[in-house]
Scaffold this motif. Structure first.
Motif, PDB file in Angstrom:
ATOM      1  N   ILE A 208       0.837  -1.201   0.000  1.00 24.10           N
ATOM      2  CA  ILE A 208       0.000   0.000   0.000  1.00 24.10           C
ATOM      3  C   ILE A 208       0.876   1.256   0.000  1.00 24.10           C
ATOM      4  O   ILE A 208       1.703   1.446   0.896  1.00 24.10           O
ATOM      5  CB  ILE A 208      -0.927  -0.003   1.224  1.00 24.10           C
ATOM      6  CG1 ILE A 208      -1.880  -1.209   1.140  1.00 24.10           C
ATOM      7  CG2 ILE A 208      -1.708   1.300   1.328  1.00 24.10           C
ATOM      8  CD1 ILE A 208      -2.715  -1.431   2.384  1.00 24.10           C
ATOM      9  N   PRO A 209       0.726   2.130  -0.999  1.00 23.30           N
ATOM     10  CA  PRO A 209       1.595   3.308  -1.114  1.00 23.30           C
ATOM     11  C   PRO A 209       1.562   4.209   0.111  1.00 23.30           C
ATOM     12  O   PRO A 209       2.600   4.753   0.523  1.00 23.30           O
ATOM     13  CB  PRO A 209       1.038   4.039  -2.349  1.00 23.30           C
ATOM     14  CG  PRO A 209       0.370   2.962  -3.148  1.00 23.30           C
ATOM     15  CD  PRO A 209      -0.199   2.008  -2.142  1.00 23.30           C
ATOM     16  N   GLU A 210       0.382   4.406   0.708  1.00 25.92           N
ATOM     17  CA  GLU A 210       0.295   5.280   1.870  1.00 25.92           C
ATOM     18  C   GLU A 210       1.133   4.741   3.032  1.00 25.92           C
ATOM     19  O   GLU A 210       1.738   5.510   3.786  1.00 25.92           O
ATOM     20  CB  GLU A 210      -1.167   5.427   2.309  1.00 25.92           C
ATOM     21  CG  GLU A 210      -2.034   6.233   1.341  1.00 25.92           C
ATOM     22  CD  GLU A 210      -2.633   5.374   0.239  1.00 25.92           C
ATOM     23  OE1 GLU A 210      -3.554   5.861  -0.435  1.00 25.92           O
ATOM     24  OE2 GLU A 210      -2.183   4.210   0.049  1.00 25.92           O
ATOM     25  N   ILE A 211       1.170   3.431   3.174  1.00 28.47           N
ATOM     26  CA  ILE A 211       1.973   2.837   4.243  1.00 28.47           C
ATOM     27  C   ILE A 211       3.460   3.000   3.934  1.00 28.47           C
ATOM     28  O   ILE A 211       4.263   3.293   4.824  1.00 28.47           O
ATOM     29  CB  ILE A 211       1.590   1.354   4.444  1.00 28.47           C
ATOM     30  CG1 ILE A 211       0.162   1.261   4.991  1.00 28.47           C
ATOM     31  CG2 ILE A 211       2.581   0.657   5.386  1.00 28.47           C
ATOM     32  CD1 ILE A 211      -0.337  -0.146   5.206  1.00 28.47           C
TER      33      ILE A 211
ATOM     34  N   PRO B 263       6.430  -2.409   5.872  1.00 24.35           N
ATOM     35  CA  PRO B 263       5.263  -2.009   5.082  1.00 24.35           C
ATOM     36  C   PRO B 263       4.530  -3.197   4.468  1.00 24.35           C
ATOM     37  O   PRO B 263       3.305  -3.153   4.300  1.00 24.35           O
ATOM     38  CB  PRO B 263       5.870  -1.099   3.994  1.00 24.35           C
ATOM     39  CG  PRO B 263       7.149  -0.602   4.591  1.00 24.35           C
ATOM     40  CD  PRO B 263       7.670  -1.755   5.387  1.00 24.35           C
ATOM     41  N   LEU B 264       5.272  -4.254   4.132  1.00 21.55           N
ATOM     42  CA  LEU B 264       4.636  -5.441   3.553  1.00 21.55           C
ATOM     43  C   LEU B 264       3.733  -6.115   4.574  1.00 21.55           C
ATOM     44  O   LEU B 264       2.582  -6.467   4.278  1.00 21.55           O
ATOM     45  CB  LEU B 264       5.702  -6.412   3.055  1.00 21.55           C
ATOM     46  CG  LEU B 264       5.195  -7.759   2.523  1.00 21.55           C
ATOM     47  CD1 LEU B 264       4.217  -7.564   1.383  1.00 21.55           C
ATOM     48  CD2 LEU B 264       6.375  -8.626   2.090  1.00 21.55           C
ATOM     49  N   GLY B 265       4.237  -6.336   5.786  1.00 19.92           N
ATOM     50  CA  GLY B 265       3.423  -6.956   6.815  1.00 19.92           C
ATOM     51  C   GLY B 265       2.198  -6.124   7.151  1.00 19.92           C
ATOM     52  O   GLY B 265       1.095  -6.660   7.330  1.00 19.92           O
ATOM     53  N   ALA B 266       2.365  -4.804   7.236  1.00 28.26           N
ATOM     54  CA  ALA B 266       1.236  -3.915   7.521  1.00 28.26           C
ATOM     55  C   ALA B 266       0.211  -3.958   6.391  1.00 28.26           C
ATOM     56  O   ALA B 266      -1.007  -3.957   6.631  1.00 28.26           O
ATOM     57  CB  ALA B 266       1.739  -2.491   7.729  1.00 28.26           C
ATOM     58  N   SER B 267       0.698  -4.020   5.160  1.00 28.49           N
ATOM     59  CA  SER B 267      -0.210  -4.090   4.008  1.00 28.49           C
ATOM     60  C   SER B 267      -1.013  -5.385   4.023  1.00 28.49           C
ATOM     61  O   SER B 267      -2.197  -5.410   3.673  1.00 28.49           O
ATOM     62  CB  SER B 267       0.580  -3.980   2.705  1.00 28.49           C
ATOM     63  OG  SER B 267       1.196  -2.719   2.578  1.00 28.49           O
ATOM     64  N   TYR B 268      -0.365  -6.461   4.422  1.00 25.07           N
ATOM     65  CA  TYR B 268      -1.076  -7.739   4.524  1.00 25.07           C
ATOM     66  C   TYR B 268      -2.215  -7.632   5.524  1.00 25.07           C
ATOM     67  O   TYR B 268      -3.338  -8.068   5.260  1.00 25.07           O
ATOM     68  CB  TYR B 268      -0.117  -8.847   4.934  1.00 25.07           C
ATOM     69  CG  TYR B 268      -0.807 -10.121   5.375  1.00 25.07           C
ATOM     70  CD1 TYR B 268      -1.504 -10.914   4.453  1.00 25.07           C
ATOM     71  CD2 TYR B 268      -0.779 -10.532   6.706  1.00 25.07           C
ATOM     72  CE1 TYR B 268      -2.146 -12.074   4.856  1.00 25.07           C
ATOM     73  CE2 TYR B 268      -1.423 -11.693   7.114  1.00 25.07           C
ATOM     74  CZ  TYR B 268      -2.102 -12.462   6.195  1.00 25.07           C
ATOM     75  OH  TYR B 268      -2.741 -13.612   6.587  1.00 25.07           O
ATOM     76  N   TRP B 269      -1.952  -7.043   6.693  1.00 22.31           N
ATOM     77  CA  TRP B 269      -3.009  -6.895   7.690  1.00 22.31           C
ATOM     78  C   TRP B 269      -4.177  -6.086   7.135  1.00 22.31           C
ATOM     79  O   TRP B 269      -5.344  -6.459   7.312  1.00 22.31           O
ATOM     80  CB  TRP B 269      -2.467  -6.208   8.931  1.00 22.31           C
ATOM     81  CG  TRP B 269      -1.664  -7.020   9.883  1.00 22.31           C
ATOM     82  CD1 TRP B 269      -0.560  -6.615  10.578  1.00 22.31           C
ATOM     83  CD2 TRP B 269      -1.899  -8.380  10.320  1.00 22.31           C
ATOM     84  NE1 TRP B 269      -0.103  -7.625  11.394  1.00 22.31           N
ATOM     85  CE2 TRP B 269      -0.904  -8.711  11.249  1.00 22.31           C
ATOM     86  CE3 TRP B 269      -2.868  -9.326   9.991  1.00 22.31           C
ATOM     87  CZ2 TRP B 269      -0.849  -9.962  11.867  1.00 22.31           C
ATOM     88  CZ3 TRP B 269      -2.802 -10.579  10.600  1.00 22.31           C
ATOM     89  CH2 TRP B 269      -1.809 -10.881  11.527  1.00 22.31           C
TER      90      TRP B 269
END
Length: 413
Positions: free
Chosen positions: A21-24, A396-402
């Motif tokens: 996610i770009p914002e993250i 950011p990848l882990g946060a995007s997954y959530w």
């Protein structure tokens, strides 16, 4: 551990289909700063007061209602959107380990003998990043419960939160967990249905003989050779009593006997761990261990004592939630970077949550350790190692997954 061939696969950093996610990504430096702050100030199980304060501070900053005190130091944030009664839980663990950190970079632990050597600092930071995005965007219909859990490292914090009413106060249809995994390529995931982590059980054995002078062994009952026989006999449980196609582990890790070279001790104490993926195998192992201890001691005119403590059950993923997890992962990093999860004999108290609510527990690749800053320790970047450090590039990848998981599970009808 994952198959070593995975290390030759491409990483998400070179994958043109990556969907972080770009914002993250835009506040990745802040996420890293949160993670490093937590890493520098590790707290052991049920002592995560400052960590919980920091989590609560961030949730309040984003106007996310929060609840504290579950499992003593646990925090639950609540993000609602729309009118749907559907709800899911996303869980991150917060506690550190009693390890003296060997790293010397700027965010190394400031507390001797305490260290985030398992990546719970990264887990907490990723869930905070997801919380921020979910609270500001709210592209879902339902409720997301953000579960910041204490005491995963042997303290049973997941079970403690449940006993304090986690699923009664915050009813949900599914719950999800995630752990970084060194050796799995950075930017990849692994998830599979069924057992993925073993049960955690500890045992203690006493062999009670009769002490005497070491030069006059016939006047006593020496527990040393009896303990040695027991140690060897325990291994026959897995090789001759258990189904060879079912995985199990019995490890004697502690042997305490004697205080002087000229004295035969009157007692020997053994301790260790038993790991299985099924309750049935654990029942068999426990029964056979008790029999071996009792009869081996009796054969030598001694008495023995055996006790097995069952701490964590196996972590067993549910097929439906695994399918959703794989779908979300593939949409972010591509099918080629979503691997089958190799079961491990490590244990995880997220197992308690999966016994109560359907869900999945996945691995997020942490890489081989090349991400570590200068002045890291000389050891490998593996879990529970004094030279470990979380890979900030995957935050950011882990946060995007959530986020995408919540949006998928709670998609508007």
């Amino acid at each position: 551990m994952p198959d070593s061939s995975l290390s030759a696969q491409p990483s998400a950093e070179t994958n043109p289909n990556q969907g972080i996610i770009p914002e993250i990504v835009g506040y990745a430096e802040e996420i890293s700063a949160w993670r490093r702050r937590i890493h520098a100030h590790p707290e052991l199980c049920y002592q995560e007061v400052a960590t919980a304060d920091f989590v609560a501070e961030k949730l309040a900053e984003w106007e996310i209602p929060l609840h504290r005190g579950l499992g003593k130091t646990g925090v639950v944030g609540v993000v609602k959107s729309g009118t749907s009664p559907k709800a899911i839980g996303l869980r991150a663990d917060m506690d550190a380990l009693p390890i003296h950190e060997q790293n010397r970079f700027a965010h190394a632990s400031v507390y001797p003998g305490k260290m985030h050597a398992c990546g719970h600092d990264g887990h907490t930071a990723m869930l905070l990043a997801a919380a921020r995005y979910l609270a500001t965007q709210r592209n879902f219909d339902g409720t997301v419960y953000l579960i910041f859990q204490p005491a995963e490292e042997g303290g049973g914090g997941g079970d403690a939160m449940i006993r304090d009413g986690l699923f009664d106060r915050f009813p949900m249809q599914a719950v999800f967990g995630m752990h970084n995994w060194p050796g799995l390529p950075a930017g990849s995931f692994a998830v599979s249905p069924g057992p993925v982590m073993a049960s955690l059980n500890t045992f203690r054995i006493e062999v009670n003989g009769k002490g005497c002078h070491a030069a006059l062994p016939h006047l006593g009952l020496d527990p040393t050779p009896v303990a040695a026989q027991i140690i060897l006999a325990l291994q026959t449980i897995l090789t001759r009593n258990a189904n060879p196609l079912e995985a199990g582990l019995i490890s004697v890790t502690m042997v305490h006997i004697g205080e002087a070279t000229n004295i035969i001790a009157d007692r020997c104490e053994l301790a260790g761990t038993v790991r299985t993926f099924s309750a049935e195998l654990l029942d068999l192992i426990e029964a056979r261990m008790a029999e071996i201890v009792r009869h081996t001691c009796l054969a030598h005119g001694m008495e023995g004592a055996f006790e097995l403590t069952r701490s964590y059950p196996p972590t067993v993923n549910h097929a439906e939630q695994v399918a959703v997890s794989r779908q979300v992962m593939a949409a972010i990093v591509g099918e080629e970077l979503v691997y089958a999860q190799q079961p491990t004999m490590g244990a995880e108290d997220f197992a308690f949550m999966l016994q109560r609510v359907p869900g999945s527990y996945c691995f997020l690749g942490n890489g081989e350790g090349g991400h570590r800053l200068p002045d890291h320790g000389a050891g490998p970047c593996t879990l529970h190692n004094a030279s470990y450090d979380f890979n900030d590039a995957i935050l950011p990848l882990g946060a995007s997954y959530w986020v995408r998981l919540a949006e998928t599970c709670l998609a508007p009808a």
